[in-house]
Design a protein around this motif. Sequence first.
Motif, short mmCIF file in Angstrom:
data_model
loop_
_atom_site.label_atom_id
_atom_site.label_comp_id
_atom_site.label_asym_id
_atom_site.label_seq_id
_atom_site.Cartn_x
_atom_site.Cartn_y
_atom_site.Cartn_z
N TYR A 108 64.98 13.41 51.77
CA TYR A 108 64.01 13.47 52.83
C TYR A 108 64.72 12.36 53.74
O TYR A 108 64.60 12.60 54.98
CB TYR A 108 62.68 12.75 52.26
CG TYR A 108 61.87 12.40 53.36
CD1 TYR A 108 60.95 13.41 54.25
CD2 TYR A 108 61.44 11.10 53.78
CE1 TYR A 108 60.13 13.15 55.00
CE2 TYR A 108 60.57 10.72 54.87
CZ TYR A 108 59.79 11.86 55.46
OH TYR A 108 59.05 11.52 56.52
N LEU A 109 65.16 11.30 53.39
CA LEU A 109 65.82 10.26 54.29
C LEU A 109 66.95 10.87 54.72
O LEU A 109 67.03 10.54 56.30
CB LEU A 109 66.37 9.00 53.70
CG LEU A 109 65.17 7.97 53.19
CD1 LEU A 109 65.76 6.83 52.47
CD2 LEU A 109 64.51 7.51 54.47
N SER A 110 67.96 11.72 54.15
CA SER A 110 68.83 12.07 55.03
C SER A 110 68.50 13.30 56.07
O SER A 110 69.07 13.40 57.06
CB SER A 110 69.96 12.99 53.90
OG SER A 110 69.40 13.75 53.18
N HIS A 111 67.56 14.12 55.68
CA HIS A 111 67.11 14.99 56.58
C HIS A 111 66.49 14.22 57.76
O HIS A 111 66.66 14.60 59.08
CB HIS A 111 65.96 15.86 55.99
CG HIS A 111 65.19 17.07 57.02
ND1 HIS A 111 66.00 18.01 57.29
CD2 HIS A 111 63.99 16.88 57.43
CE1 HIS A 111 65.28 18.68 58.21
NE2 HIS A 111 63.95 18.13 58.28
N MET A 112 65.46 13.07 57.54
CA MET A 112 65.11 12.63 58.64
C MET A 112 65.74 11.64 59.68
O MET A 112 65.75 11.72 60.78
CB MET A 112 63.99 11.36 58.38
CG MET A 112 62.79 12.17 57.56
SD MET A 112 62.01 13.49 58.50
CE MET A 112 61.04 12.45 60.04
N HIS A 113 67.21 11.61 59.00
CA HIS A 113 68.30 10.81 59.89
C HIS A 113 69.17 12.03 60.61
O HIS A 113 70.01 11.50 61.19
CB HIS A 113 68.98 9.91 59.11
CG HIS A 113 68.40 8.47 58.59
ND1 HIS A 113 68.90 7.61 58.06
CD2 HIS A 113 67.21 8.13 59.09
CE1 HIS A 113 68.26 6.78 57.91
NE2 HIS A 113 67.09 6.89 58.36
#
Length: 112
Positions: free
Chosen positions: A80-85
């Motif tokens: 999720y974090l890598s997608h949001m970044h």
Amino acid sequence: MSDRKRLANNGSPASGNTSSAPGVSPDNSDGGYNAGMAVFSYIIGGIIVWSLIGWGLDNLWGTRWIVLAGALLGALGGFYLSHMHGLTSSRNSTGKSGADSGPSADGNTNAK
């Protein structure tokens, strides 16, 4: 051109073109490797942190399954974090031809 203007035009912090995601350069020249390492560290870091939290809760409550739920939660949080970044976006490479992408949107493949 003065050194100050040259630095400002090359994407330095003086120009305000800093990247919001770790591992992604403003001109995307070396973003592939660095973005991959950032995604890897988010996922592995999430698994480690949330597994340790689950391990602590397992010891506190006398269960044995929360550590596995924590590892799964950490992996999902890393994705999720890598997608949001913006690190997991699929971009076409510059050398890739349009023929590799499949049939056209109208279904006409020009087959004979």
